[in-house]
Design an enzyme around this catalytic site. Sequence first.
Site, short mmCIF file in Angstrom:
data_model
loop_
_atom_site.label_atom_id
_atom_site.label_comp_id
_atom_site.label_asym_id
_atom_site.label_seq_id
_atom_site.Cartn_x
_atom_site.Cartn_y
_atom_site.Cartn_z
CE LYS A 156 -15.31 -4.32 -5.35
NZ LYS A 156 -15.91 -4.08 -4.00
CB ILE B 39 -1.82 -15.38 -11.87
CG1 ILE B 39 -1.77 -15.45 -10.58
CG2 ILE B 39 -1.33 -14.44 -12.59
CD1 ILE B 39 0.33 -16.13 -10.68
N PRO B 40 -4.58 -16.79 -11.01
CG PRO B 40 -5.85 -18.74 -12.90
CD PRO B 40 -4.30 -17.06 -12.93
CB THR C 236 -22.22 1.19 -9.00
OG1 THR C 236 -21.07 0.47 -7.37
CG2 THR C 236 -22.54 -0.53 -9.40
#
Length: 228
Positions: free
Chosen positions: A62, A66-67, A115
């Site tokens: 996950k 930043i890119p 979830t």
Amino acid sequence: MSSPIILAVDTNEIDIAKRWVSQTSEYVGLFKLGLEFYLRFGAQGIKEIQNHTDKRIFLDLKLHDIPNTVNGATKQVADLKPRFLTVHASGGKEMVKAAVTAAPDIEITAVTILTSLNQMELAEIGFSGSTLERATELAKLAVSAGAQAIVCSPLEISAIRSVIPDEIAIITPGIRPLDQSKNDDQKRTMDPKSALAAGANYLVIGRPITAAMDPEIAAKIILESIFN
């Protein structure tokens, strides 16, 4: 038969992980290794599990930053060659694209809404509109950035399937057999057969298998229930 089950190998003990993998391999399609496992055992731990699975790994890190950082982090695990690698769709289009660019041979998988979160909690952290609306928009954004799979709760499967291409896999956690309690930390759940009927391709299942007296039998029963 091809199994849609992804076993959540949620343990910080590598011997336990290996045992679960060995016991359930016949009935499980992929094995999910998460952040806790990776932080404890690193790349070597992933490789040890791969030796038991014919490299059927869903690496659930996950990533969310930043890119440039996500691009670099993705490159660090690219040589492990997992089937799926997760990033948070809420990191934005450029972040998802950075992961896709860094690992073109890995199916970058965008997580929409966890979830564990319900509508009230989403509002508290600043998400406007319904959970369904936000998850659907995040899925569309991620796919437009090149994501090849989406993680969403079972309750969002149908809506997301209707707005993304058929070749994009939908992976759903929060799967519980009909006879098991939903009183746990996943608040948006569904039984396996219903989730597949709604449009999911893969089902993430953990404790209903790993907490069973016999994980192998539990995995076999769940898989048979899907196709019967």
